[in-house]
Design an enzyme around this catalytic site. Sequence first.
Site, PDB file in Angstrom:
ATOM      1  N   LYS A  61       0.788  -1.233   0.000  1.00 15.41           N
ATOM      2  CA  LYS A  61       0.000   0.000   0.000  1.00 15.41           C
ATOM      3  C   LYS A  61       0.820   1.283   0.000  1.00 15.41           C
ATOM      4  CE  LYS A  61      -3.473  -0.985  -0.532  1.00 15.41           C
ATOM      5  NZ  LYS A  61      -3.880  -1.596  -1.836  1.00 15.41           N
ATOM      6  N   HIS A 122       6.713  -7.378  -2.431  1.00 16.57           N
ATOM      7  CA  HIS A 122       6.537  -6.692  -1.137  1.00 16.57           C
ATOM      8  C   HIS A 122       7.549  -7.240  -0.129  1.00 16.57           C
ATOM      9  CE1 HIS A 122       3.109  -4.470  -2.342  1.00 16.57           C
ATOM     10  NE2 HIS A 122       2.204  -5.410  -2.232  1.00 16.57           N
ATOM     11  N   SER A 152      -4.104   2.984   4.668  1.00 19.44           N
ATOM     12  CA  SER A 152      -4.404   2.351   3.391  1.00 19.44           C
ATOM     13  C   SER A 152      -4.452   0.822   3.544  1.00 19.44           C
ATOM     14  CB  SER A 152      -3.343   2.762   2.371  1.00 19.44           C
ATOM     15  OG  SER A 152      -3.628   2.204   1.113  1.00 19.44           O
TER      16      SER A 152
HETATM   17  P1  A3P Z   1      -5.090   4.833  -0.483  1.00 21.58           P
HETATM   18  O1  A3P Z   1      -5.665   3.597   0.118  1.00 21.58           O
HETATM   19  O2  A3P Z   1      -4.506   5.740   0.560  1.00 21.58           O
HETATM   20  O3  A3P Z   1      -6.014   5.550  -1.387  1.00 21.58           O
HETATM   21  P2  A3P Z   1      -0.453  -0.226  -3.665  1.00 21.58           P
HETATM   22  O4  A3P Z   1      -0.555  -0.060  -5.128  1.00 21.58           O
HETATM   23  O5  A3P Z   1       0.937  -0.311  -3.140  1.00 21.58           O
HETATM   24  O6  A3P Z   1      -1.357  -1.306  -3.170  1.00 21.58           O
HETATM   25  O7  A3P Z   1      -0.976   1.141  -3.013  1.00 21.58           O
HETATM   26  C1  A3P Z   1      -2.317   1.515  -3.067  1.00 21.58           C
HETATM   27  C2  A3P Z   1      -2.428   2.941  -2.584  1.00 21.58           C
HETATM   28  O8  A3P Z   1      -1.890   3.817  -3.594  1.00 21.58           O
HETATM   29  C3  A3P Z   1      -3.867   3.378  -2.369  1.00 21.58           C
HETATM   30  O9  A3P Z   1      -3.831   4.397  -1.367  1.00 21.58           O
HETATM   31  C4  A3P Z   1      -4.201   3.932  -3.748  1.00 21.58           C
HETATM   32  O10 A3P Z   1      -5.313   4.778  -3.779  1.00 21.58           O
HETATM   33  C5  A3P Z   1      -2.918   4.698  -4.029  1.00 21.58           C
HETATM   34  N1  A3P Z   1      -2.742   5.006  -5.450  1.00 21.58           N
HETATM   35  C6  A3P Z   1      -2.831   4.181  -6.505  1.00 21.58           C
HETATM   36  N2  A3P Z   1      -2.663   4.839  -7.661  1.00 21.58           N
HETATM   37  C7  A3P Z   1      -2.436   6.131  -7.318  1.00 21.58           C
HETATM   38  C8  A3P Z   1      -2.186   7.327  -8.076  1.00 21.58           C
HETATM   39  N3  A3P Z   1      -2.147   7.303  -9.384  1.00 21.58           N
HETATM   40  N4  A3P Z   1      -1.999   8.471  -7.384  1.00 21.58           N
HETATM   41  C9  A3P Z   1      -2.038   8.488  -6.044  1.00 21.58           C
HETATM   42  N5  A3P Z   1      -2.272   7.408  -5.276  1.00 21.58           N
HETATM   43  C10 A3P Z   1      -2.472   6.237  -5.908  1.00 21.58           C
END
Ligand code: A3P
Length: 309
Positions: A61, A122, A152
């Site tokens: 996340k 991860h 998140s």
């Molecule tokens: P939130 O839950 O805070 O919204 P991962 O890809 O490592 O699983 O991380 C997911 C997190 O990155 C989520 O955070 C998601 O909304 C955010 N995320 C994904 N794409 C994004 C983007 N283009 N810009 C900003 N945040 C992004």
Amino acid sequence: MSQEKELTFSEAIEKAQQSIVRFPLIPIRGIPLMSYIAQNFDSIWAFRPDPSDLLIATYPKAGTTWTQEIVDLLLHNGDAEACKRAPTPVRSPFLEICSPPPIPSGLDLLRKMDPPRVIKTHFPFQLVPPGFWENKCKTIYVARNAKDNMVSYFHFDCMNKTQPEPGPWEGYIHKFMQGELSWGSWYDHVKGWWAEREKRNILYLFYEDMKENPRREVERIMRYLDLSLPDDVISRIVELTSFKSMKENPMANYSCVPKPVFDQSISPFMRKGEVGDWTNHFTAEQSKVFDEDYEKQMKGTDIPFRTQI
Ligand code: A3P
């Protein structure tokens, strides 16, 4: 002779639905991992990447999917259609993921691809297969401030039916601080990768920097990949990887994972995409306890985390 049609990623997950449960965590070298991953750890450890492969490493996340999308677009000269050829986990396989059959594991997907591949992990540094370092693979690490990262992860654990039950928020904070969530301690993760960044030529990025100035960070990644793209292509990539664009992009928003596994009605994968959302979750008392513990766990480190921008 009838030839069996190969299942798409989504079809394979649909088919495996009945076997999806919140998998227990089993420690591997002290790191709690989903049982399927733990049981297959030896074959993951033995994985031999190609020197041209790129690794994208994060604590869960921290902005993995975002970085995967930026990299795919950079490698495809900003061609949006080319980057819609398949959903994120197929374009950029998740090294250690193993799930009930017929869902392909990360290794299954990687075996079918020709290098250069963009590989997600991860794992904390010490669990990454040594072949990555022997072959001097380029590696991008993305870190996110602990509080937003945990918020998140909490929402993700509510909607992802393969992860352990998150339980109430108050208890979740303690599990996070004690490193009991899947993939272990956030503190050890960010510190472990930070310690290795210079020796291994790892590009260490911050989610907060990406939010603050996405173009600057896209250009930083571009240079690290030894690419040089024209300004208008970079602008297009910044636009295509905005939170709004990715939320609407079915090949990037994890709508490829059916509802019984990722229930996006509980919390969307593209949830908020902000810095500082933790202020909407932590009480003043929880924040105080967390900060005191943070000071201890991060003592002696100089990683420039920001909880606000
Ligand atoms: P939130 O839950 O805070 O919204 P991962 O890809 O490592 O699983 O991380 C997911 C997190 O990155 C989520 O955070 C998601 O909304 C955010 N995320 C994904 N794409 C994004 C983007 N283009 N810009 C900003 N945040 C992004």
